[in-house]
Design a protein around this motif. Structure first.
Motif, PDB file in Angstrom:
ATOM      1  N   VAL A  96      87.426  27.341  50.971  1.00  0.00           N
ATOM      2  CA  VAL A  96      86.622  26.174  50.582  1.00  0.00           C
ATOM      3  C   VAL A  96      85.345  26.645  49.888  1.00  0.00           C
ATOM      4  CG1 VAL A  96      85.318  24.172  51.406  1.00  0.00           C
ATOM      5  CG2 VAL A  96      87.567  24.688  52.383  1.00  0.00           C
ATOM      6  N   PHE A  97      84.697  27.671  50.431  1.00  0.00           N
ATOM      7  CA  PHE A  97      83.490  28.199  49.797  1.00  0.00           C
ATOM      8  C   PHE A  97      83.796  28.747  48.406  1.00  0.00           C
ATOM      9  CE2 PHE A  97      81.835  28.528  54.241  1.00  0.00           C
ATOM     10  CZ  PHE A  97      80.802  27.624  54.071  1.00  0.00           C
ATOM     11  N   GLN A  98      84.934  29.403  48.243  1.00  0.00           N
ATOM     12  CA  GLN A  98      85.325  29.879  46.917  1.00  0.00           C
ATOM     13  C   GLN A  98      85.494  28.711  45.951  1.00  0.00           C
ATOM     14  OE1 GLN A  98      88.693  32.531  46.824  1.00  0.00           O
ATOM     15  NE2 GLN A  98      87.863  33.810  48.451  1.00  0.00           N
ATOM     16  N   LEU A  99      86.138  27.647  46.430  1.00  0.00           N
ATOM     17  CA  LEU A  99      86.352  26.472  45.588  1.00  0.00           C
ATOM     18  C   LEU A  99      85.021  25.873  45.137  1.00  0.00           C
ATOM     19  CD1 LEU A  99      88.830  23.582  46.306  1.00  0.00           C
ATOM     20  CD2 LEU A  99      86.604  23.180  45.336  1.00  0.00           C
ATOM     21  N   VAL A 100      84.126  25.593  46.078  1.00  0.00           N
ATOM     22  CA  VAL A 100      82.886  24.893  45.726  1.00  0.00           C
ATOM     23  C   VAL A 100      81.914  25.766  44.928  1.00  0.00           C
ATOM     24  CG1 VAL A 100      83.092  23.257  47.638  1.00  0.00           C
ATOM     25  CG2 VAL A 100      81.705  25.327  47.937  1.00  0.00           C
ATOM     26  N   SER A 101      82.130  27.066  44.917  1.00  0.00           N
ATOM     27  CA  SER A 101      81.256  27.940  44.128  1.00  0.00           C
ATOM     28  C   SER A 101      81.943  28.459  42.867  1.00  0.00           C
ATOM     29  CB  SER A 101      80.767  29.111  44.988  1.00  0.00           C
ATOM     30  OG  SER A 101      81.851  29.887  45.445  1.00  0.00           O
ATOM     31  N   SER A 102      83.150  27.964  42.571  1.00  0.00           N
ATOM     32  CA  SER A 102      83.946  28.480  41.458  1.00  0.00           C
ATOM     33  C   SER A 102      83.557  27.916  40.097  1.00  0.00           C
ATOM     34  CB  SER A 102      85.430  28.171  41.703  1.00  0.00           C
ATOM     35  OG  SER A 102      85.654  26.770  41.590  1.00  0.00           O
ATOM     36  N   GLY A 103      82.793  26.831  40.082  1.00  0.00           N
ATOM     37  CA  GLY A 103      82.491  26.166  38.816  1.00  0.00           C
ATOM     38  C   GLY A 103      83.441  25.008  38.534  1.00  0.00           C
ATOM     39  N   VAL A 104      84.511  24.890  39.325  1.00  0.00           N
ATOM     40  CA  VAL A 104      85.426  23.762  39.211  1.00  0.00           C
ATOM     41  C   VAL A 104      84.754  22.544  39.843  1.00  0.00           C
ATOM     42  CG1 VAL A 104      87.628  22.857  40.109  1.00  0.00           C
ATOM     43  CG2 VAL A 104      87.506  25.175  39.207  1.00  0.00           C
ATOM     44  N   ASN A 105      84.845  21.396  39.195  1.00  0.00           N
ATOM     45  CA  ASN A 105      84.345  20.166  39.812  1.00  0.00           C
ATOM     46  C   ASN A 105      85.279  19.796  40.961  1.00  0.00           C
ATOM     47  OD1 ASN A 105      82.109  19.583  38.053  1.00  0.00           O
ATOM     48  ND2 ASN A 105      83.638  19.163  36.486  1.00  0.00           N
ATOM     49  N   TYR A 106      84.779  19.030  41.926  1.00  0.00           N
ATOM     50  CA  TYR A 106      85.614  18.713  43.075  1.00  0.00           C
ATOM     51  C   TYR A 106      85.257  17.373  43.688  1.00  0.00           C
ATOM     52  CZ  TYR A 106      81.568  20.933  45.297  1.00  0.00           C
ATOM     53  OH  TYR A 106      80.292  21.289  45.662  1.00  0.00           O
ATOM     54  N   PHE A 107      86.267  16.765  44.311  1.00  0.00           N
ATOM     55  CA  PHE A 107      86.137  15.559  45.117  1.00  0.00           C
ATOM     56  C   PHE A 107      86.979  15.824  46.352  1.00  0.00           C
ATOM     57  CE2 PHE A 107      87.490  11.432  46.657  1.00  0.00           C
ATOM     58  CZ  PHE A 107      86.323  10.683  46.607  1.00  0.00           C
ATOM     59  N   LEU A 108      86.320  16.108  47.470  1.00  0.00           N
ATOM     60  CA  LEU A 108      87.000  16.559  48.679  1.00  0.00           C
ATOM     61  C   LEU A 108      86.662  15.631  49.844  1.00  0.00           C
ATOM     62  CD1 LEU A 108      86.049  20.341  48.366  1.00  0.00           C
ATOM     63  CD2 LEU A 108      88.090  19.206  47.446  1.00  0.00           C
ATOM     64  N   MET A 109      87.681  15.170  50.542  1.00  0.00           N
ATOM     65  CA  MET A 109      87.487  14.297  51.698  1.00  0.00           C
ATOM     66  C   MET A 109      87.862  15.056  52.968  1.00  0.00           C
ATOM     67  SD  MET A 109      88.982  10.690  50.219  1.00  0.00           S
ATOM     68  CE  MET A 109      88.420   9.728  51.646  1.00  0.00           C
TER      69      MET A 109
END
Length: 151
Positions: A99-112
């Protein structure tokens, strides 16, 4: 039920405003294709991943031209993706390091994420062993939405 339909409409409205046409969307824990039911994403702009073969078979029945993969989320899934979406809790099962990799990857996200103490009714009904990671461990700014924390 009416509450779920209201939640679906609210999420669809938000995502319609924020997803740019033509952006590449990764649907984490895509299940039977709720995101595709809510938004008309083109097959070339969509990849759904899920660990459940039965869920993916249902998604493919409804949306045969959209690509899916039976697998758990990994950092390699972020390649060539503009937005990562996880509706109604599957992200709660992803290893916090990913999850930390995802949110710091530069990819936009919408996570519930599931709120602390929440478990889907279906899990009780089917006696599913429920072990999500606690959301507060992420220290991400979030918005409450029913039984979920949205980031």
């Amino acid at each position: 039920d009416p509450e779920s339909q209201h939640e679906d409409r609210a999420i669809a409205g938000f995502l319609r405003k924020h997803l740019v046409p033509g952006c590449k969307v990764l649907d984490l824990g895509c299940g039977t294709g709720l995101l595709l039911e809510l938004l008309p994403l083109r097959p070339e702009d969509y990849l759904g991943i899920d660990v459940s073969q039965k869920m993916l078979e249902e998604l493919q029945r409804k949306f045969p031209e959209h690509e899916t993969k039976k697998k758990a989320f990994g950092a390699e899934d972020l390649e060539d993706v503009d937005v990562a979406v996880s509706l109604f809790g599957p992200i709660s099962y992803v290893d916090p390091d990913l999850v930390f990799q995802l949110v710091s990857s530069g990819v936009n996200y919408f996570l519930m994420f599931y709120k602390e103490g929440y478990g889907p009714v279906t899990y009780d009904r089917w006696q599913v062993d429920f072990h999500p990671y606690p959301f507060q461990r992420y220290n991400l700014p979030s918005q409450d939405f029913g039984n979920f924390s949205v980031v």
